[in-house]
Design a protein around this motif. Structure first.
Motif, short mmCIF file in Angstrom:
data_model
loop_
_atom_site.label_atom_id
_atom_site.label_comp_id
_atom_site.label_asym_id
_atom_site.label_seq_id
_atom_site.Cartn_x
_atom_site.Cartn_y
_atom_site.Cartn_z
N LEU A 159 -2.33 1.05 -3.19
CA LEU A 159 -1.29 1.82 -3.85
C LEU A 159 -0.46 2.56 -2.81
CD1 LEU A 159 -3.42 3.35 -6.73
CD2 LEU A 159 -1.91 1.36 -6.88
N ARG A 160 0.84 2.58 -3.02
CA ARG A 160 1.73 3.34 -2.15
C ARG A 160 2.03 4.68 -2.83
NH1 ARG A 160 4.20 -0.34 -0.12
NH2 ARG A 160 3.57 -0.05 2.03
N LEU A 169 11.64 17.62 -5.94
CA LEU A 169 10.37 17.19 -5.37
C LEU A 169 9.59 16.35 -6.37
CD1 LEU A 169 8.34 17.55 -2.96
CD2 LEU A 169 7.38 19.47 -4.25
N TYR A 170 9.01 15.25 -5.90
CA TYR A 170 8.22 14.40 -6.78
C TYR A 170 7.14 13.68 -5.98
CZ TYR A 170 10.67 10.32 -4.88
OH TYR A 170 11.17 9.36 -4.03
N ILE A 171 6.15 13.15 -6.68
CA ILE A 171 5.18 12.24 -6.11
C ILE A 171 5.13 11.01 -7.02
CG2 ILE A 171 3.22 13.36 -7.26
CD1 ILE A 171 1.50 12.57 -4.86
N GLU A 172 5.20 9.84 -6.41
CA GLU A 172 5.23 8.60 -7.17
C GLU A 172 4.21 7.63 -6.59
OE1 GLU A 172 8.96 6.56 -8.90
OE2 GLU A 172 8.57 5.45 -7.04
N VAL A 173 3.46 6.99 -7.48
CA VAL A 173 2.44 6.01 -7.09
C VAL A 173 2.89 4.64 -7.58
CG1 VAL A 173 0.02 5.34 -7.25
CG2 VAL A 173 0.65 7.78 -7.29
N THR A 174 2.94 3.68 -6.65
CA THR A 174 3.33 2.32 -7.01
C THR A 174 2.29 1.34 -6.51
OG1 THR A 174 4.64 2.06 -4.99
CG2 THR A 174 5.80 2.84 -6.94
N ASP A 175 2.23 0.20 -7.17
CA ASP A 175 1.40 -0.90 -6.70
C ASP A 175 2.03 -1.44 -5.41
OD1 ASP A 175 0.53 -3.72 -6.34
OD2 ASP A 175 -0.56 -3.35 -8.20
N ALA A 176 1.27 -1.44 -4.30
CA ALA A 176 1.85 -1.81 -3.01
C ALA A 176 2.31 -3.26 -2.99
CB ALA A 176 0.84 -1.57 -1.90
N ALA A 177 1.68 -4.13 -3.78
CA ALA A 177 2.04 -5.55 -3.78
C ALA A 177 3.25 -5.84 -4.65
CB ALA A 177 0.85 -6.39 -4.23
N ASP A 221 8.17 10.63 2.35
CA ASP A 221 7.04 10.53 3.26
C ASP A 221 5.95 9.79 2.50
OD1 ASP A 221 5.65 10.82 5.60
OD2 ASP A 221 5.04 12.89 5.24
N THR A 222 5.35 8.78 3.12
CA THR A 222 4.55 7.82 2.38
C THR A 222 3.12 7.72 2.90
OG1 THR A 222 6.55 6.54 1.95
CG2 THR A 222 4.47 5.45 1.54
N LEU A 223 2.18 7.61 1.97
CA LEU A 223 0.78 7.29 2.24
C LEU A 223 0.45 5.96 1.58
CD1 LEU A 223 -0.64 10.75 1.17
CD2 LEU A 223 -0.61 9.96 3.54
N LEU A 224 -0.49 5.23 2.17
CA LEU A 224 -1.00 4.02 1.55
C LEU A 224 -2.48 4.22 1.28
CD1 LEU A 224 -0.16 1.11 0.70
CD2 LEU A 224 -1.17 0.35 2.85
N ALA A 225 -2.92 4.05 0.03
CA ALA A 225 -4.32 4.21 -0.36
C ALA A 225 -4.83 2.90 -0.93
CB ALA A 225 -4.47 5.33 -1.38
N ASP A 226 -5.80 2.30 -0.24
CA ASP A 226 -6.42 1.07 -0.72
C ASP A 226 -7.73 1.45 -1.41
OD1 ASP A 226 -7.44 -1.41 -1.21
OD2 ASP A 226 -7.06 -2.21 0.79
#
Length: 422
Positions: A14-15, A107-115, A74-79
């Motif tokens: 997830l991104r 300001l926001y935080i958004e989670v997307t499927d990395a694929a 600013d981005t994090l990747l969580a597998d």
């Protein structure tokens, strides 16, 4: 999502994007993640942020910032499939640099499927006022799967307060200890009787190595504050990685946006002109396979030739700071090898990461001229210390002149150039 609500998320890569609207007087912000077991980190290695960008398990990494269309992310990747079984929660946090979150619009935080890029969760505007750090959301285990919760818990003590609250040991400035009181003279011990054998004391056990605290400091170079001393930041030994990453802002008609097949078709080359203390000069670049060397002159090595601009990789140069005394000056620059005519509509970020010391970062200004070459940073040996100077200077070659020759002339290197290929 409203504050306090939750939603299931797929157990996959997830991104996590922290975003806000940029503008005059808007502070910078940084995303971070803490991997928790029983509410605390197991060690300082469970803290992922700009100074510690990857977890040892590979489950979480900090990808970095991008600016486009008046917004910063600013981005994090969580597998989540790679998260260790002991980890119950992953806290997703943000910290403000140079102000409060009340000054950070949208300001926001958004989670997307990395694929697939599909949005699986989003939390907007946590209602910030004077807070300097926020827990915006968290992933947590539930009945064999994972969920995301919108949290919105603020801190007025910044990243340091947030980190220590979850068990992180933070590096603090050292203060001089007060002078110790003079010891009282001890009474002389009587010698043992001649017939008494005194066995030697057992050897002392070696002290356990002290855990290294996490360093939260970083340096951002700007037009108003364009230079910094590496020594003052602790960067006096080990290696320093110079990273360039980029993305296209847009594709508008004109000479500045002929990208040749999208982001993957744009090939930028990170290069370095060097002058050593003994007078030798040269260039480190992919062109001509002049990749340099880290442990012999010029003590600069180009790690590879990246054609994507991805934050996690990008173009990287490594400089051996154990040989600072052998450098006179180093000019780090970037050229367009193919895929575009100029740097217009391109956003690039430069990060200098010493092995010991705070990272130094800056963004390039918008390019308004037909330039295929840009000076990034000039490192000059000043009394045994390397002074880092932000250049961010776009140059336009004369007709028939190469980008490398143009850079040479602008900075007075005085080298002879011949055509090369890679």
């Amino acid at each position: 999502m409203p504050k306090g609500s939750n939603t299931p998320v797929p157990t996959t890569a997830l991104r996590v994007e922290l975003g806000w609207r940029s503008g005059p007087g808007v502070p910078d912000a940084d995303a971070s993640a803490l991997l928790l077991a029983a509410g605390k980190v197991r060690s300082d290695g469970d803290f992922v942020f700009y100074n510690q960008p990857a977890h040892s398990s590979g489950a979480v990494r900090h990808e970095g910032k991008r600016t486009a269309g008046g917004r910063v992310t600013d981005t994090l990747l969580a597998d989540l499939a790679r998260v260790e079984g002991a980890v119950e929660r992953i806290v997703l946090a943000a910290s403000a640099d140079g102000g409060t979150f009340g000054q950070v619009p949208d300001l926001y935080i958004e989670v997307t499927d990395a694929a697939s890029g599909e949005v699986v969760a989003r939390f907007d505007n946590p209602g910030a006022t004077v807070e300097t750090a926020f827990v915006l959301g968290e992933f947590y285990r539930r009945q064999g799967g994972w969920k995301f919760r919108a949290v919105g818990q603020g801190y007025s003590s910044g990243l340091e307060g947030l980190a220590t609250d979850f068990g992180i040991t933070v590096d603090e400035p050292q203060h001089a200890a007060p002078p110790a009181a003079p010891a009282r003279p001890a009474a002389a011990a009587a010698p043992p009787p001649p017939s008494t054998v005194v066995p030697p004391p057992p050897p002392a056990a070696p002290p356990a190595p002290a855990a290294q605290p996490v360093r939260l400091s970083k340096v951002t170079l700007t037009k108003a504050a364009p230079s910094v001393s590496l020594a003052k930041q602790g960067g006096t030994s080990g290696v320093m990685r110079v990273n360039l990453n980029w993305e296209m802002r847009k594709q508008s008609p004109g000479w500045g946006s002929r990208w040749g097949g999208g982001r993957g078709g744009l090939d930028l080359d990170l290069c370095a002109l060097y002058e050593l203390a003994d007078g030798r000069k040269g260039v480190v670049q992919a062109l001509g396979n002049a990749f340099g060397s880290l442990h012999r002159p010029p003590y600069i090595h180009l790690d590879g030739d990246d054609r994507t601009g991805a934050v996690a990789t990008g173009e990287n140069l490594t400089i051996n700071l154990d040989h600072t005394q052998d450098f006179r000056r180093i000019l780090v620059f970037v050229t367009i090898y193919e895929g575009a005519r100029s740097f217009a509509d391109l956003h690039a970020t430069v990060t200098l990461q010493p092995q010991h010391g705070a990272p130094i970062e800056f963004s390039l200004d918008e390019c308004t001229v037909p330039s295929p070459v840009c000076a990034l940073a000039l490192l000059t040996n000043t009394g045994g210390d390397l002074l880092v100077q932000r250049e961010a200077r776009y140059l336009v070659p004369e007709r028939g002149s190469s980008p490398q020759r143009t850079m040479d002339r602008a900075y007075g290197w005085g080298m002879n150039w011949t055509p090369g290929r890679k």
